[in-house]
Design a protein around this motif. Structure first.
Motif, mmCIF file in Angstrom:
data_model
loop_
_atom_site.group_PDB
_atom_site.id
_atom_site.type_symbol
_atom_site.label_atom_id
_atom_site.label_comp_id
_atom_site.label_asym_id
_atom_site.label_seq_id
_atom_site.Cartn_x
_atom_site.Cartn_y
_atom_site.Cartn_z
ATOM 1 N N CYS A 147 0.849 -1.190 0.000
ATOM 2 C CA CYS A 147 0.000 0.000 0.000
ATOM 3 C C CYS A 147 0.886 1.242 0.000
ATOM 4 O O CYS A 147 2.106 1.163 0.206
ATOM 5 C CB CYS A 147 -0.898 0.029 1.234
ATOM 6 N N CYS A 148 0.271 2.383 -0.222
ATOM 7 C CA CYS A 148 1.021 3.632 -0.150
ATOM 8 C C CYS A 148 0.214 4.690 0.587
ATOM 9 O O CYS A 148 -1.016 4.667 0.602
ATOM 10 C CB CYS A 148 1.408 4.132 -1.536
ATOM 11 N N ASP A 149 0.922 5.596 1.231
ATOM 12 C CA ASP A 149 0.340 6.774 1.874
ATOM 13 C C ASP A 149 0.848 7.992 1.119
ATOM 14 O O ASP A 149 2.065 8.171 0.970
ATOM 15 C CB ASP A 149 0.736 6.844 3.348
ATOM 16 N N VAL A 150 -0.069 8.816 0.635
ATOM 17 C CA VAL A 150 0.282 9.929 -0.245
ATOM 18 C C VAL A 150 0.069 11.261 0.452
ATOM 19 O O VAL A 150 -0.979 11.491 1.081
ATOM 20 C CB VAL A 150 -0.566 9.863 -1.539
ATOM 21 N N HIS A 153 2.737 15.161 -3.696
ATOM 22 C CA HIS A 153 3.392 14.324 -4.693
ATOM 23 C C HIS A 153 4.241 13.234 -4.040
ATOM 24 O O HIS A 153 4.742 12.329 -4.719
ATOM 25 C CB HIS A 153 4.282 15.191 -5.607
ATOM 26 N N ASP A 154 4.395 13.282 -2.729
ATOM 27 C CA ASP A 154 5.233 12.315 -2.020
ATOM 28 C C ASP A 154 4.419 11.084 -1.637
ATOM 29 O O ASP A 154 3.220 11.175 -1.346
ATOM 30 C CB ASP A 154 5.821 12.947 -0.761
ATOM 31 N N ALA A 155 5.095 9.941 -1.633
ATOM 32 C CA ALA A 155 4.440 8.688 -1.258
ATOM 33 C C ALA A 155 5.392 7.843 -0.419
ATOM 34 O O ALA A 155 6.596 7.802 -0.666
ATOM 35 C CB ALA A 155 4.013 7.911 -2.498
ATOM 36 N N SER A 156 4.828 7.184 0.595
ATOM 37 C CA SER A 156 5.582 6.203 1.374
ATOM 38 C C SER A 156 4.890 4.855 1.208
ATOM 39 O O SER A 156 3.677 4.793 0.991
ATOM 40 C CB SER A 156 5.634 6.604 2.857
ATOM 41 N N PHE A 157 5.653 3.774 1.307
ATOM 42 C CA PHE A 157 5.145 2.445 0.971
ATOM 43 C C PHE A 157 5.122 1.545 2.203
ATOM 44 O O PHE A 157 6.029 1.586 3.029
ATOM 45 C CB PHE A 157 5.990 1.831 -0.130
ATOM 46 N N VAL A 158 4.062 0.736 2.274
ATOM 47 C CA VAL A 158 3.851 -0.146 3.422
ATOM 48 C C VAL A 158 3.562 -1.551 2.913
ATOM 49 O O VAL A 158 2.610 -1.760 2.142
ATOM 50 C CB VAL A 158 2.669 0.345 4.291
ATOM 51 N N HIS A 177 -5.037 3.020 4.066
ATOM 52 C CA HIS A 177 -3.972 3.893 3.574
ATOM 53 C C HIS A 177 -4.566 4.773 2.468
ATOM 54 O O HIS A 177 -5.745 5.088 2.521
ATOM 55 C CB HIS A 177 -2.784 3.051 3.092
ATOM 56 N N THR A 178 -3.775 5.156 1.495
ATOM 57 C CA THR A 178 -4.330 5.918 0.366
ATOM 58 C C THR A 178 -4.803 4.985 -0.730
ATOM 59 O O THR A 178 -5.934 5.101 -1.217
ATOM 60 C CB THR A 178 -3.280 6.895 -0.205
#
Length: 328
Positions: A147-150, A153-158, A177-178
């Motif tokens: 998944c990703c959290d946005v 324009h930035d994203a972090s991945f889980v 998440h997003t």
């Protein structure tokens, strides 16, 4: 999506048909490939036929004299194209917001060698493999997602340590998440490769998917009449009806030469040239974006008191196969 009329640029042709049902059905007893048959139908009628019920299917089978049908191979005698096809190149990301992607990022692909291959005609969801590239697999397989959290324009991945199907993974990521992760660059691909390898998995779901079978007018398949067990094969992506066998559908190579069914409406049609102004990174080649634009145009036309009856819109491909062209 923002009001697209305010930030798009390009020139294109839009076909507007305002008319009540029912559709008029036309059998064309000439041999053409599926793409050529669609072009013929769109130039002379509305489109290749959409079949919405068994009643529709029986109308088609009843209107054809089987003995008079043309064919160029006895193996495909009594077959006729209908407006159903599978777009093998319609890959897109679950996150459709154009503001999330800078120029070219929505089109980033890092397929492994030999992928996508649509093995057995059943692979339409994407994974990140431990090799660091993408592969297509069946959407019903149980795999762990990323998944990703946005934020802007930035994203972090889980990495989610729970096996599930691709649709279930999309729902889970959107709830907690997003969304499922988009891969916009080589650096993000390396990040997700590390997550898959660290978890000891061979692959994990990402937000890559494509359209499966759709009707030529863009509508989803709500009625099915496939010959059991259903469509098969990795490249046979156009549907024909076997009229001597109850009209059952078969998936064939789109390059085969068959007669075909068109449909039309007993109303008026207009071709409108649309010129739009762009101030966004919106991908005008993305089928999801084009469908969203049509929906916006339809809503505006339905609110226009000068337009009577139902309104049906579709884009018209130009001679080079493209819809939009950038003005110089």
């Amino acid at each position: 999506m923002m009001d697209a009329l305010h930030f798009l640029t390009a020139a294109s042709l839009l076909c507007v048909a305002a008319a009540p049902p029912p559709l008029l059905l036309v059998f064309v007893n000439e041999l053409m490939t599926w793409p050529d048959a669609q072009s013929f139908c769109r130039q002379n009628f509305l489109d290749l036929v959409t079949v919405s019920s068994m009643e529709d299917m029986m109308l088609l089978t009843d209107m054809v004299d089987l003995d008079a049908m043309v064919y160029n191979s006895s193996d495909f005698k009594h077959r006729a194209w209908i407006g159903l096809s599978e777009d093998l190149n319609s890959w897109r990301w679950s996150i459709s917001d154009p503001n999330f992607y800078r120029d070219g990022e929505a089109a980033f692909r890092n397929w492994n060698v030999g992928e996508p291959n649509n093995y057995l005609g059943a692979e339409s969801c994407g994974v990140m493999t431990h090799f660091g590239g993408f592969a297509d697999v069946e959407c019903v397989r149980l795999m762990k997602p990323i998944c990703c959290d946005v934020q802007g324009h930035d994203a972090s991945f889980v990495f989610i340590d729970q096996p599930m199907s691709w649709p279930a993974a999309q729902s889970f990521c959107r709830q907690h998440h997003t969304d499922l992760a988009s891969v916009r660059s080589s650096s993000e691909s390396e990040q997700m490769k590390g997550l898959v390898q660290s978890a000891g998995e061979k692959a994990a779901w990402i937000g890559l998917y494509r359209n499966t079978w759709l009707w030529a007018d863009g509508s989803n398949v709500t009625f099915s009449h496939w010959r059991p067990p259903g469509p098969n094969g990795s490249v046979e992506s156009c549907a024909a009806s076997a009229l001597s066998d109850g009209g059952v559908w078969e998936n064939l190579l789109c390059s085969r030469l068959l007669p075909f069914f068109c449909c039309d409406v007993p109303g008026s049609k207009q071709v409108v040239k649309v010129k739009l102004v762009k101030s966004s990174s919106l991908d005008l080649g993305d089928p999801a974006v084009l469908a969203d634009l049509l929906q916006q145009f339809e809503q505006k036309l339905k609110k226009d008191s000068r337009v009577e009856g139902d309104v049906k819109l579709r884009w018209i491909d130009q001679s080079d196969g493209r819809i939009f062209h950038q003005d110089e």
